[in-house]
Design an enzyme around this catalytic site. Structure first.
Site, PDB file in Angstrom:
ATOM      1  CD  GLN A 150       8.968  33.648  32.809  1.00 42.70           C
ATOM      2  OE1 GLN A 150       9.278  34.259  33.812  1.00 42.70           O
ATOM      3  NE2 GLN A 150       9.328  32.400  32.614  1.00 42.70           N
ATOM      4  CG  PHE A 151       5.160  34.153  26.271  1.00 42.27           C
ATOM      5  CD1 PHE A 151       4.733  32.919  25.800  1.00 42.27           C
ATOM      6  CD2 PHE A 151       6.453  34.567  25.985  1.00 42.27           C
ATOM      7  CE1 PHE A 151       5.584  32.115  25.051  1.00 42.27           C
ATOM      8  CE2 PHE A 151       7.310  33.780  25.243  1.00 42.27           C
ATOM      9  CZ  PHE A 151       6.878  32.544  24.775  1.00 42.27           C
ATOM     10  CB  THR A 152       6.793  30.719  29.586  1.00 45.35           C
ATOM     11  OG1 THR A 152       7.565  31.396  30.574  1.00 45.35           O
ATOM     12  CG2 THR A 152       7.456  30.856  28.225  1.00 45.35           C
TER      13      THR A 152
END
Length: 148
Positions: A78-80
């Protein structure tokens, strides 16, 4: 490297209406990889996660690690988790690891957990995923390898 760890009684990930990973008791981990992360960050997180004593013992105290309860892991990239929200209302993801460096670190993270004897289910890096989980407790822990 940042991990959001949720103690779950079950969790699953679906892509295009197909369940691609599911676990029963264990951890659902959202993993955010920063552009400056290395294999040292992977080793640190794996060490902390596998030793994290948040499962209840016979007296109801959070005293057991994931191996002691035969738990499994659902690992989701999850890059966010590395969103910068300081300016304006639209988050910037410029510090998130680019796929060419983040995918190998995500794979190394999952392989290191497996080498500890844990069952690891995953989503798909970069895919649009739907996550379903039952957070047991609720127990949610955040670990950042840069905040040692």
């Amino acid at each position: 490297m940042r991990a959001v760890i949720q103690r779950v009684s079950q969790a699953s990930v679906t892509i295009n209406n197909e369940t691609v990973g599911a676990i029963e008791q264990g951890f659902m981990i959202l993993l955010g990889i920063h552009e400056e992360d290395t294999l040292e960050d992977v080793a640190y997180l794996v060490r902390k996660i596998t030793k994290l004593r948040v499962f209840e013992d016979s007296e109801g105290k959070m005293n057991l690690d994931i191996s002691a309860v035969d738990g499994a892991i659902l690992s989701i990239s999850q890059f966010t988790l590395h969103a910068d929200t300081k300016k304006g209302n639209r988050p910037s993801f410029i510090k998130a690891g680019r796929p060419e460096m983040a995918i190998p670190l995500y794979d190394a993270f999952n392989q290191a957990l497996q080498s500890e004897g844990l069952l690891v289910a995953t989503g798909e890096f970069g895919a649009n995923m739907q996550i379903a989980l039952i957070n047991d407790g609720p127990v949610t822990i955040i670990i950042d390898s840069k905040e040692k």
